[in-house]
Design a protein around this motif. Structure first.
Motif, PDB file in Angstrom:
ATOM      1  N   PRO A 255       0.830  -1.205   0.000  1.00  0.00           N
ATOM      2  CA  PRO A 255       0.000   0.000   0.000  1.00  0.00           C
ATOM      3  C   PRO A 255       0.864   1.254   0.000  1.00  0.00           C
ATOM      4  O   PRO A 255       2.048   1.213   0.341  1.00  0.00           O
ATOM      5  N   ASP A 256       0.268   2.360  -0.407  1.00  0.00           N
ATOM      6  CA  ASP A 256       0.954   3.645  -0.319  1.00  0.00           C
ATOM      7  C   ASP A 256      -0.080   4.740  -0.152  1.00  0.00           C
ATOM      8  O   ASP A 256      -1.290   4.487  -0.183  1.00  0.00           O
ATOM      9  N   TYR A 257       0.404   5.973   0.017  1.00  0.00           N
ATOM     10  CA  TYR A 257      -0.482   7.096   0.306  1.00  0.00           C
ATOM     11  C   TYR A 257      -1.104   7.701  -0.948  1.00  0.00           C
ATOM     12  O   TYR A 257      -1.841   8.686  -0.844  1.00  0.00           O
ATOM     13  N   THR A 258      -0.827   7.151  -2.111  1.00  0.00           N
ATOM     14  CA  THR A 258      -1.409   7.656  -3.349  1.00  0.00           C
ATOM     15  C   THR A 258      -2.388   6.659  -3.959  1.00  0.00           C
ATOM     16  O   THR A 258      -3.520   6.998  -4.264  1.00  0.00           O
ATOM     17  N   THR A 344      -2.678 -11.908   2.831  1.00  0.00           N
ATOM     18  CA  THR A 344      -3.602 -11.936   3.967  1.00  0.00           C
ATOM     19  C   THR A 344      -3.889 -10.499   4.392  1.00  0.00           C
ATOM     20  O   THR A 344      -3.003  -9.642   4.361  1.00  0.00           O
ATOM     21  N   THR A 345      -5.122 -10.239   4.757  1.00  0.00           N
ATOM     22  CA  THR A 345      -5.545  -8.884   5.120  1.00  0.00           C
ATOM     23  C   THR A 345      -6.431  -8.952   6.358  1.00  0.00           C
ATOM     24  O   THR A 345      -7.336  -9.781   6.447  1.00  0.00           O
ATOM     25  N   LEU A 346      -6.151  -8.069   7.301  1.00  0.00           N
ATOM     26  CA  LEU A 346      -6.894  -7.971   8.561  1.00  0.00           C
ATOM     27  C   LEU A 346      -7.532  -6.587   8.628  1.00  0.00           C
ATOM     28  O   LEU A 346      -6.859  -5.579   8.445  1.00  0.00           O
ATOM     29  N   VAL A 347      -8.848  -6.543   8.884  1.00  0.00           N
ATOM     30  CA  VAL A 347      -9.585  -5.275   8.961  1.00  0.00           C
ATOM     31  C   VAL A 347     -10.489  -5.309  10.179  1.00  0.00           C
ATOM     32  O   VAL A 347     -11.106  -6.340  10.475  1.00  0.00           O
ATOM     33  N   TRP A 348     -10.580  -4.193  10.884  1.00  0.00           N
ATOM     34  CA  TRP A 348     -11.539  -4.083  11.972  1.00  0.00           C
ATOM     35  C   TRP A 348     -12.050  -2.649  12.063  1.00  0.00           C
ATOM     36  O   TRP A 348     -11.395  -1.716  11.620  1.00  0.00           O
ATOM     37  N   HIS A 349     -13.261  -2.497  12.606  1.00  0.00           N
ATOM     38  CA  HIS A 349     -13.841  -1.180  12.865  1.00  0.00           C
ATOM     39  C   HIS A 349     -13.352  -0.716  14.226  1.00  0.00           C
ATOM     40  O   HIS A 349     -13.728  -1.273  15.257  1.00  0.00           O
ATOM     41  N   ASP A 350     -12.530   0.316  14.219  1.00  0.00           N
ATOM     42  CA  ASP A 350     -11.926   0.810  15.450  1.00  0.00           C
ATOM     43  C   ASP A 350     -12.822   1.857  16.109  1.00  0.00           C
ATOM     44  O   ASP A 350     -13.488   2.634  15.411  1.00  0.00           O
ATOM     45  N   PRO A 351     -12.877   1.928  17.452  1.00  0.00           N
ATOM     46  CA  PRO A 351     -13.667   2.969  18.113  1.00  0.00           C
ATOM     47  C   PRO A 351     -13.237   4.355  17.651  1.00  0.00           C
ATOM     48  O   PRO A 351     -12.057   4.605  17.400  1.00  0.00           O
ATOM     49  N   PRO A 352     -14.186   5.284  17.519  1.00  0.00           N
ATOM     50  CA  PRO A 352     -13.861   6.633  17.016  1.00  0.00           C
ATOM     51  C   PRO A 352     -12.848   7.338  17.910  1.00  0.00           C
ATOM     52  O   PRO A 352     -12.988   7.371  19.123  1.00  0.00           O
ATOM     53  N   ALA A 353     -11.842   7.900  17.278  1.00  0.00           N
ATOM     54  CA  ALA A 353     -10.800   8.681  17.948  1.00  0.00           C
ATOM     55  C   ALA A 353      -9.826   9.140  16.877  1.00  0.00           C
ATOM     56  O   ALA A 353      -9.785   8.584  15.775  1.00  0.00           O
ATOM     57  N   GLU A 354      -9.037  10.138  17.199  1.00  0.00           N
ATOM     58  CA  GLU A 354      -8.086  10.661  16.227  1.00  0.00           C
ATOM     59  C   GLU A 354      -7.018   9.646  15.861  1.00  0.00           C
ATOM     60  O   GLU A 354      -6.492   9.669  14.745  1.00  0.00           O
ATOM     61  N   THR A 355      -6.654   8.775  16.778  1.00  0.00           N
ATOM     62  CA  THR A 355      -5.638   7.766  16.526  1.00  0.00           C
ATOM     63  C   THR A 355      -6.214   6.387  16.821  1.00  0.00           C
ATOM     64  O   THR A 355      -7.340   6.252  17.303  1.00  0.00           O
ATOM     65  N   LEU A 356      -5.426   5.364  16.544  1.00  0.00           N
ATOM     66  CA  LEU A 356      -5.876   3.990  16.737  1.00  0.00           C
ATOM     67  C   LEU A 356      -6.148   3.725  18.216  1.00  0.00           C
ATOM     68  O   LEU A 356      -5.330   4.054  19.075  1.00  0.00           O
ATOM     69  N   VAL A 357      -7.289   3.098  18.520  1.00  0.00           N
ATOM     70  CA  VAL A 357      -7.673   2.758  19.889  1.00  0.00           C
ATOM     71  C   VAL A 357      -7.347   1.294  20.168  1.00  0.00           C
ATOM     72  O   VAL A 357      -6.552   0.969  21.041  1.00  0.00           O
ATOM     73  N   ASN A 358      -8.009   0.395  19.441  1.00  0.00           N
ATOM     74  CA  ASN A 358      -7.758  -1.040  19.582  1.00  0.00           C
ATOM     75  C   ASN A 358      -6.761  -1.471  18.512  1.00  0.00           C
ATOM     76  O   ASN A 358      -7.015  -1.310  17.319  1.00  0.00           O
ATOM     77  N   SER A 366       6.013 -19.192   8.056  1.00  0.00           N
ATOM     78  CA  SER A 366       6.152 -20.166   6.978  1.00  0.00           C
ATOM     79  C   SER A 366       6.297 -21.563   7.553  1.00  0.00           C
ATOM     80  O   SER A 366       6.565 -21.737   8.754  1.00  0.00           O
ATOM     81  N   PRO A 367       6.158 -22.597   6.722  1.00  0.00           N
ATOM     82  CA  PRO A 367       6.335 -23.973   7.215  1.00  0.00           C
ATOM     83  C   PRO A 367       7.705 -24.213   7.821  1.00  0.00           C
ATOM     84  O   PRO A 367       7.853 -25.056   8.720  1.00  0.00           O
ATOM     85  N   SER A 368       8.736 -23.476   7.370  1.00  0.00           N
ATOM     86  CA  SER A 368      10.081 -23.650   7.913  1.00  0.00           C
ATOM     87  C   SER A 368      10.374 -22.720   9.080  1.00  0.00           C
ATOM     88  O   SER A 368      11.494 -22.688   9.587  1.00  0.00           O
ATOM     89  N   GLY A 369       9.385 -21.925   9.519  1.00  0.00           N
ATOM     90  CA  GLY A 369       9.550 -21.082  10.690  1.00  0.00           C
ATOM     91  C   GLY A 369       9.873 -19.629  10.426  1.00  0.00           C
ATOM     92  O   GLY A 369      10.050 -18.848  11.367  1.00  0.00           O
ATOM     93  N   GLY A 370       9.941 -19.215   9.153  1.00  0.00           N
ATOM     94  CA  GLY A 370      10.183 -17.816   8.841  1.00  0.00           C
ATOM     95  C   GLY A 370       8.991 -16.946   9.217  1.00  0.00           C
ATOM     96  O   GLY A 370       7.836 -17.376   9.131  1.00  0.00           O
ATOM     97  N   VAL A 371       9.247 -15.721   9.664  1.00  0.00           N
ATOM     98  CA  VAL A 371       8.200 -14.798  10.103  1.00  0.00           C
ATOM     99  C   VAL A 371       8.119 -13.635   9.125  1.00  0.00           C
ATOM    100  O   VAL A 371       9.133 -13.030   8.759  1.00  0.00           O
ATOM    101  N   TYR A 372       6.884 -13.319   8.695  1.00  0.00           N
ATOM    102  CA  TYR A 372       6.642 -12.229   7.759  1.00  0.00           C
ATOM    103  C   TYR A 372       5.699 -11.228   8.415  1.00  0.00           C
ATOM    104  O   TYR A 372       4.602 -11.588   8.858  1.00  0.00           O
ATOM    105  N   LEU A 373       6.124  -9.968   8.469  1.00  0.00           N
ATOM    106  CA  LEU A 373       5.349  -8.903   9.098  1.00  0.00           C
ATOM    107  C   LEU A 373       4.576  -8.124   8.040  1.00  0.00           C
ATOM    108  O   LEU A 373       4.890  -8.175   6.851  1.00  0.00           O
ATOM    109  N   PRO A 374       3.567  -7.350   8.451  1.00  0.00           N
ATOM    110  CA  PRO A 374       2.740  -6.608   7.491  1.00  0.00           C
ATOM    111  C   PRO A 374       3.459  -5.381   6.938  1.00  0.00           C
ATOM    112  O   PRO A 374       4.514  -4.965   7.429  1.00  0.00           O
ATOM    113  N   SER A 398      -2.006  -5.629   6.140  1.00  0.00           N
ATOM    114  CA  SER A 398      -1.894  -6.614   5.067  1.00  0.00           C
ATOM    115  C   SER A 398      -0.460  -7.096   4.959  1.00  0.00           C
ATOM    116  O   SER A 398       0.487  -6.334   5.159  1.00  0.00           O
ATOM    117  N   ALA A 399      -0.323  -8.376   4.657  1.00  0.00           N
ATOM    118  CA  ALA A 399       0.987  -8.988   4.429  1.00  0.00           C
ATOM    119  C   ALA A 399       0.897  -9.801   3.146  1.00  0.00           C
ATOM    120  O   ALA A 399      -0.148 -10.379   2.831  1.00  0.00           O
TER     121      ALA A 399
END
Length: 448
Positions: A255-258, A344-358, A366-374, A398-399
């Motif tokens: 993703p990007d800001y455009t 994979t994509t994770l979405v949730w409706h966050d409580p209203p506020a200027e910044t992230l609440v929850n 991976s099957p071999s134990g590698g970790v991938y971050l979003p 999203s990752a």
């Protein structure tokens, strides 16, 4: 007139002009003129009384300075709607998304054409001479953070505009929001759109006002397809997730800001809906035990739910609708075979506020134990591409893994900080190139 103009991309029948055929010509449209100070309660009423499930908003507020084409002078529209600012209207819209099952779609706006003018002595909004010196609230870069009004909301689907060549159109407003979140969410066509004319007949039009109802029409099709395929309704959170998850990435990876998460891809979204597996009881009852199972698909695409029954097809997509309390963790397994793209994509409706609440987190193992971050972005350097990291700003994570290794991948959803729980979420996992062949699936499900 504007309501007629933006109705075409969503649901025009195309009887007299086939090129004007809308995305969902069988959808029922509700036209409503409302006071922008009280449109949120109207949305709730229309949802409760008439069953409205998707609401299009092709309107915005001109923030700061606005170039008046009639007299060639800049006009001041006040500092109330500063670019990227989380205002009380934004808060109200985010709350409606939580209180109802409405998918609230907003046009991103066409504000990139507004230049940064700096401090100016000005009078009223018509650019007449005045003596007040007021700082323009637009950031120094007139391209980024050019979005204003409710379109910056966390729980809304914000639609930017694309060209005929499937790229961002120059005037489409972009992020980040002032707290650094990704906006817009997706893009859709915003130039030379054949649509219904307020004067009768048809006309060409453009702007993100036309892009937003196009996405609404796609969303209506997907809701109908989901109900026919699975015999129950898709939640608005999952519908938003589906449109983001299936979007075609353009520009730099991630993703990007455009471009947001990319161009809306109705065909891929429909394939995910058709091939999705999930537990119906889990989907409808989010407070369930932590054990989860991923069902195999048979050759006709139906889920095998009997314990111990062998799957004879493949798992193409997983959809989860669940909820977490603070500190809880869910683990889901997904089999990958010949896929060239695991997303994979994770979405949730966050409580209203200027910044992230929850704050929920997602990661892949991976099957071999590698970790991938979003994906994460740096709002202080909005022109830079996304990198992998820990996201503390967005309620969309999203990752994506290109050419993933074969075997059982684990998708982990972690309630890092949920002060106002439980927090319901939607998770979608898919592999575009196919998954483990049936002979490599030992049983119809796997329990963790």
């Amino acid at each position: 007139g504007h309501g007629v103009l933006v109705s075409g991309p969503a649901a025009a029948a195309g009887i007299e002009e086939p090129l004007a055929l809308g995305m969902a010509p069988s959808a029922e449209l509700i036209w409503h003129s409302y006071d922008s100070n009280d449109n949120w309660s109207d949305m709730v009423r229309l949802h409760n009384d008439l069953g409205m499930s998707i609401v299009n908003n092709s309107w915005s507020i001109h923030p700061g300075w606005f170039f008046n084409r009639l007299d060639g002078h800049p006009s001041w529209h006040g500092g109330l709607w500063a670019y990227g600012y989380y205002h009380e209207w934004t808060e109200a819209a985010d709350q409606v998304a939580i209180d109802t099952d409405l998918l609230i779609v907003f046009a991103a706006g066409n504000e990139v054409e507004v230049d940064y003018l700096g401090p100016h002595t000005h009078g009223n909004i018509y650019g007449q001479d005045g003596s007040s010196l007021i700082e323009d609230l637009h950031p120094p870069n007139p391209v980024f953070t050019s979005m204003a009004g409710p379109s910056v909301g966390k729980n809304l689907l914000t639609v930017g505009g694309s060209t005929k060549e499937d790229d961002l159109i120059w005037f489409s407003s972009r992020g980040p929001t002032l707290d650094g979140r990704v906006k817009p969410d997706v893009l859709a066509p915003a130039i030379d759109v054949v649509t219904t004319s307020p004067d009768g007949g048809y006309t060409y039009s453009g702007g993100t006002s036309l892009a937003a109802p196009t996405v609404c029409g796609v969303a209506a099709l997907l809701r109908g397809l989901f109900e026919r395929a699975h015999l129950f309704d898709m939640s608005s959170v999952t519908l938003k997730n589906l449109l983001i998850h299936s979007a075609r990435d353009i520009g730099a990876p991630g993703p990007d800001y455009t471009h947001g998460h990319g161009l809306v891809d109705a065909e891929l979204a429909a394939r995910i809906v058709r091939d999705a597996v999930f537990q119906t009881e889990d989907f409808l009852r989010p407070r369930t035990p932590s054990d989860r199972r991923v069902l195999a698909k048979d050759s006709k695409g139906s889920g095998k739910s009997s314990e111990g029954e062998n799957g004879v097809g493949r798992v193409a997509a997983l959809i989860v609708d669940d909820a977490l309390e603070d500190g809880e963790v869910r683990r889901f397994q997904f089999p990958v075979g010949s896929a060239t793209d695991l997303r994979t994509t994770l979405v949730w409706h966050d409580p209203p506020a200027e910044t992230l609440v929850n704050d929920l987190d997602i990661r892949l193992e991976s099957p071999s134990g590698g970790v991938y971050l979003p994906w994460v972005l740096d709002p202080d350097r909005p022109e830079m591409g996304a990198t992998a990291g820990v996201n503390r700003r967005d309620n969309v994570e999203s990752a994506r893994v290109s050419n993933p290794e074969q075997g059982w991948w684990t998708v982990i959803v972690d309630a890092y900080s949920v002060p106002l729980g439980p927090q319901r979420f939607s998770l979608i996992v898919s592999g575009s190139g196919g998954n483990i062949p049936s002979e490599r699936i030992d049983s119809g499900h796997v329990e963790l």
